[in-house]
Design a protein around this motif. Structure first.
Motif, PDB file in Angstrom:
ATOM      1  N   ALA A  84      44.257 108.229 124.629  1.00 50.61           N
ATOM      2  CA  ALA A  84      43.842 108.547 123.229  1.00 50.61           C
ATOM      3  C   ALA A  84      45.418 107.876 122.277  1.00 50.61           C
ATOM      4  CB  ALA A  84      45.012 110.324 122.775  1.00 50.61           C
ATOM      5  N   ASP A  85      44.451 107.307 121.720  1.00 52.78           N
ATOM      6  CA  ASP A  85      44.880 106.631 120.649  1.00 52.78           C
ATOM      7  C   ASP A  85      45.757 107.803 119.073  1.00 52.78           C
ATOM      8  OD1 ASP A  85      44.976 104.296 121.179  1.00 52.78           O
ATOM      9  OD2 ASP A  85      43.083 103.470 120.337  1.00 52.78           O
ATOM     10  N   VAL A  86      44.778 108.750 118.795  1.00 56.65           N
ATOM     11  CA  VAL A  86      44.833 109.450 117.922  1.00 56.65           C
ATOM     12  C   VAL A  86      45.384 111.106 118.978  1.00 56.65           C
ATOM     13  CG1 VAL A  86      43.591 110.578 115.872  1.00 56.65           C
ATOM     14  CG2 VAL A  86      43.301 108.870 116.839  1.00 56.65           C
ATOM     15  N   HIS A  87      46.987 111.225 118.197  1.00 54.75           N
ATOM     16  CA  HIS A  87      47.332 112.144 119.186  1.00 54.75           C
ATOM     17  C   HIS A  87      47.606 113.498 118.299  1.00 54.75           C
ATOM     18  CE1 HIS A  87      49.312 110.054 122.355  1.00 54.75           C
ATOM     19  NE2 HIS A  87      48.766 109.559 121.960  1.00 54.75           N
ATOM     20  N   SER A  88      46.320 113.878 116.910  1.00 54.83           N
ATOM     21  CA  SER A  88      46.675 114.409 115.877  1.00 54.83           C
ATOM     22  C   SER A  88      45.627 115.229 115.606  1.00 54.83           C
ATOM     23  CB  SER A  88      48.038 114.291 114.676  1.00 54.83           C
ATOM     24  OG  SER A  88      47.698 115.184 113.898  1.00 54.83           O
ATOM     25  N   THR A  89      45.451 115.714 115.214  1.00 50.73           N
ATOM     26  CA  THR A  89      43.959 116.765 114.223  1.00 50.73           C
ATOM     27  C   THR A  89      44.451 116.507 112.555  1.00 50.73           C
ATOM     28  OG1 THR A  89      44.280 118.880 114.839  1.00 50.73           O
ATOM     29  CG2 THR A  89      42.434 117.830 116.638  1.00 50.73           C
ATOM     30  N   ARG A  90      45.368 116.262 112.330  1.00 47.07           N
ATOM     31  CA  ARG A  90      45.838 117.057 110.871  1.00 47.07           C
ATOM     32  C   ARG A  90      46.006 115.574 109.748  1.00 47.07           C
ATOM     33  NH1 ARG A  90      48.043 120.995 107.127  1.00 47.07           N
ATOM     34  NH2 ARG A  90      45.601 121.275 107.938  1.00 47.07           N
ATOM     35  N   TYR A  91      45.787 114.940 109.291  1.00 49.65           N
ATOM     36  CA  TYR A  91      46.228 114.055 108.041  1.00 49.65           C
ATOM     37  C   TYR A  91      46.909 114.584 106.648  1.00 49.65           C
ATOM     38  CZ  TYR A  91      42.293 111.216 110.020  1.00 49.65           C
ATOM     39  OH  TYR A  91      41.035 110.562 111.123  1.00 49.65           O
ATOM     40  N   GLN A  92      48.031 114.032 106.643  1.00 49.28           N
ATOM     41  CA  GLN A  92      48.350 114.487 105.741  1.00 49.28           C
ATOM     42  C   GLN A  92      49.564 112.986 104.886  1.00 49.28           C
ATOM     43  OE1 GLN A  92      52.569 116.834 106.066  1.00 49.28           O
ATOM     44  NE2 GLN A  92      50.787 118.323 105.815  1.00 49.28           N
ATOM     45  N   CYS A  93      49.404 113.178 103.492  1.00 43.92           N
ATOM     46  CA  CYS A  93      50.138 112.409 102.533  1.00 43.92           C
ATOM     47  C   CYS A  93      50.255 112.502 101.192  1.00 43.92           C
ATOM     48  CB  CYS A  93      49.793 110.909 102.645  1.00 43.92           C
ATOM     49  SG  CYS A  93      48.201 110.303 102.202  1.00 43.92           S
ATOM     50  N   SER A  94      51.205 111.985 100.775  1.00 44.04           N
ATOM     51  CA  SER A  94      50.965 111.947  99.153  1.00 44.04           C
ATOM     52  C   SER A  94      51.437 111.254  98.029  1.00 44.04           C
ATOM     53  CB  SER A  94      52.344 113.442  99.102  1.00 44.04           C
ATOM     54  OG  SER A  94      53.727 113.195  99.516  1.00 44.04           O
ATOM     55  N   PHE A  95      51.534 111.084  97.387  1.00 43.32           N
ATOM     56  CA  PHE A  95      51.904 110.508  95.695  1.00 43.32           C
ATOM     57  C   PHE A  95      52.751 110.763  94.936  1.00 43.32           C
ATOM     58  CE2 PHE A  95      47.828 108.694  98.631  1.00 43.32           C
ATOM     59  CZ  PHE A  95      48.482 107.374  98.607  1.00 43.32           C
ATOM     60  N   VAL A  96      53.943 110.277  94.917  1.00 43.74           N
ATOM     61  CA  VAL A  96      53.954 110.748  93.376  1.00 43.74           C
ATOM     62  C   VAL A  96      53.255 110.142  91.913  1.00 43.74           C
ATOM     63  CG1 VAL A  96      55.631 110.708  91.649  1.00 43.74           C
ATOM     64  CG2 VAL A  96      56.077 110.850  94.285  1.00 43.74           C
ATOM     65  N   LEU A  97      52.770 110.982  90.889  1.00 42.35           N
ATOM     66  CA  LEU A  97      51.939 110.062  89.552  1.00 42.35           C
ATOM     67  C   LEU A  97      53.018 109.709  88.369  1.00 42.35           C
ATOM     68  CD1 LEU A  97      48.936 112.455  89.336  1.00 42.35           C
ATOM     69  CD2 LEU A  97      49.665 110.410  90.904  1.00 42.35           C
ATOM     70  N   SER A  98      52.611 108.592  87.827  1.00 42.83           N
ATOM     71  CA  SER A  98      53.350 108.455  86.539  1.00 42.83           C
ATOM     72  C   SER A  98      52.513 109.320  85.256  1.00 42.83           C
ATOM     73  CB  SER A  98      53.749 106.946  87.031  1.00 42.83           C
ATOM     74  OG  SER A  98      52.265 106.418  86.885  1.00 42.83           O
ATOM     75  N   THR A  99      53.710 109.749  84.592  1.00 42.42           N
ATOM     76  CA  THR A  99      53.173 110.244  83.698  1.00 42.42           C
ATOM     77  C   THR A  99      52.033 109.752  82.867  1.00 42.42           C
ATOM     78  OG1 THR A  99      54.866 108.915  82.311  1.00 42.42           O
ATOM     79  CG2 THR A  99      55.339 111.339  83.238  1.00 42.42           C
ATOM     80  N   GLU A 100      51.934 108.266  82.921  1.00 40.19           N
ATOM     81  CA  GLU A 100      50.451 107.744  82.080  1.00 40.19           C
ATOM     82  C   GLU A 100      49.391 108.158  82.930  1.00 40.19           C
ATOM     83  OE1 GLU A 100      52.465 105.543  84.299  1.00 40.19           O
ATOM     84  OE2 GLU A 100      51.491 104.073  84.561  1.00 40.19           O
ATOM     85  N   LEU A 101      49.277 108.584  83.912  1.00 41.71           N
ATOM     86  CA  LEU A 101      47.885 108.934  84.566  1.00 41.71           C
ATOM     87  C   LEU A 101      47.849 110.335  84.206  1.00 41.71           C
ATOM     88  CD1 LEU A 101      49.146 107.365  88.322  1.00 41.71           C
ATOM     89  CD2 LEU A 101      47.242 106.509  86.766  1.00 41.71           C
ATOM     90  N   ASP A 102      45.892 110.326  84.143  1.00 40.94           N
ATOM     91  CA  ASP A 102      45.547 111.778  83.968  1.00 40.94           C
ATOM     92  C   ASP A 102      45.399 112.289  84.841  1.00 40.94           C
ATOM     93  OD1 ASP A 102      44.512 114.042  82.317  1.00 40.94           O
ATOM     94  OD2 ASP A 102      42.984 112.809  80.897  1.00 40.94           O
ATOM     95  N   ALA A 103      45.916 113.771  84.828  1.00 42.42           N
ATOM     96  CA  ALA A 103      45.406 114.304  86.590  1.00 42.42           C
ATOM     97  C   ALA A 103      45.008 115.758  86.119  1.00 42.42           C
ATOM     98  CB  ALA A 103      47.379 114.798  87.036  1.00 42.42           C
ATOM     99  N   THR A 104      44.637 115.909  85.243  1.00 42.02           N
ATOM    100  CA  THR A 104      43.107 116.583  85.065  1.00 42.02           C
ATOM    101  C   THR A 104      41.578 115.862  85.767  1.00 42.02           C
ATOM    102  OG1 THR A 104      43.276 116.038  82.587  1.00 42.02           O
ATOM    103  CG2 THR A 104      45.176 117.666  83.131  1.00 42.02           C
ATOM    104  N   GLN A 105      42.034 114.912  85.299  1.00 38.88           N
ATOM    105  CA  GLN A 105      40.445 113.754  85.459  1.00 38.88           C
ATOM    106  C   GLN A 105      41.230 112.394  86.301  1.00 38.88           C
ATOM    107  OE1 GLN A 105      38.386 113.717  82.351  1.00 38.88           O
ATOM    108  NE2 GLN A 105      39.803 115.667  82.004  1.00 38.88           N
ATOM    109  N   VAL A 106      41.738 113.427  87.911  1.00 35.73           N
ATOM    110  CA  VAL A 106      40.890 112.964  89.286  1.00 35.73           C
ATOM    111  C   VAL A 106      39.696 113.452  89.609  1.00 35.73           C
ATOM    112  CG1 VAL A 106      41.840 113.315  91.594  1.00 35.73           C
ATOM    113  CG2 VAL A 106      43.284 113.372  89.720  1.00 35.73           C
ATOM    114  N   ASP A 107      38.746 112.287  90.188  1.00 37.91           N
ATOM    115  CA  ASP A 107      37.745 112.359  90.280  1.00 37.91           C
ATOM    116  C   ASP A 107      37.547 111.771  92.344  1.00 37.91           C
ATOM    117  OD1 ASP A 107      34.721 112.197  90.344  1.00 37.91           O
ATOM    118  OD2 ASP A 107      34.772 110.267  90.660  1.00 37.91           O
TER     119      ASP A 107
END
Lengths: 135, 150
Positions: A84-107
């Motif tokens: 096994a190269d892949v030892h987990s079945t769960r992906y997870q990551c997060s980003f901090v969005l800066s204020t000029e980005l419109d989080a209500t319009q994510v596609d």
């Protein structure tokens, strides 16, 4: 050009996740990502093979964009892992969005295990071309 | 742009590669007994591979998101499976990359399977970015129960 708008600051490494899980071997995969900014917004692509749409969870929490997904393996009861190269079945990551980005319009779209997310800049902050009228 | 990368990109990619290799030392590319397989790569290698086996068949999972499955070249010789292909991630223009971690370009991996696989009985499919290859094992190699006659 702006300074970096999506910061990978809170992306969690596998070892951090392991520590948080109290020493249990509970790995979290951090998907490889591309992050690209153009005039109108930010696009990112995350490689999450094995994740289907109903096992993907993308949500905005305050100014953080959180991404989770589970790999669906079809493993029969009498199978054992040889390698096994892949030892987990769960992906997870997060980003901090800066204020000029419109989080209500994510596609977001998911195809062949690649997640594409587009976050536009707020309309009022997008560069505007000013028409010069001739009289 | 024309898909050409600056030397700075190379330095960054090299840094990412080292980072991934370090990760791999912690949790990637090892057999379950803990030793590294002779063909193991760092977890940054594309595609990542998992292999599972039952008495009837061996299943190989290739984590290959966003490829054209028809362009994938799979071949098996005795018990050695070779995988090659190309992943084409089109570089974006008129903007700035802040991260570029996803694999692009040609790839090749070789996986040694148990010796009793039957190269004539292979099936492969592509779903959600995973290529699943199932190779039957030869019937004679399955464990057989031996009855003791009294």
């Amino acid at each position: 050009m702006n300074t970096q708008s999506v910061r990978p600051g809170s992306a969690e490494s596998a070892s951090e996740a392991r520590n948080r899980a109290g020493g249990r071997r509970e790995f979290v995969l951090r998907p490889p990502v591309d992050v690209f900014e153009d005039r109108d917004g930010i696009t990112f692509w995350a490689d999450m093979p094995g994740v289907s749409r109903d096992r993907l969870n993308l949500r905005i929490d305050g100014n953080a964009l959180l991404l989770e997904g589970d790999i669906e393996f079809q493993i029969k009861g009498d199978m054992e892992a040889l390698y096994a190269d892949v030892h987990s079945t769960r992906y997870q990551c997060s980003f901090v969005l800066s204020t000029e980005l419109d989080a209500t319009q994510v596609d977001a779209k998911l195809k062949d295990g690649v997640l594409t997310v587009r976050i536009p800049k707020r309309a009022e902050l997008q560069p505007r071309r000013i028409e010069v009228r001739t009289t | 742009m024309l898909g050409l990368r600056s030397p700075y990109d190379d330095v960054f990619n090299e840094f990412r590669r080292l980072e991934r290799e370090f990760d791999a030392l912690l949790d990637g590319g090892t057999t379950l007994s803990g030793s590294r397989n002779i063909r193991a790569f760092s977890s940054g290698t594309f595609p990542a591979v998992n292999v599972a086996a039952s008495p009837e068949a061996v299943t190989v999972y290739l984590f290959a998101p966003g490829i054209d499955a028809r362009s994938l070249d799979l071949s098996i010789q005795q018990n050695v499976l070779s995988i090659s292909g190309t992943r084409d991630v089109k570089p974006q223009e008129n903007g700035t990359y802040f991260r570029q971690e996803r694999f692009t370009g040609p790839f090749r991996r070789v996986v040694a399977l148990p010796e009793d696989v039957d190269p004539e009985k292979v099936a492969a499919r592509y779903d959600a970015g995973i290529v699943q290859i199932t190779i039957d094992r030869r019937a004679s190699e399955k464990p057989r129960r031996i009855d003791i006659q009294s």
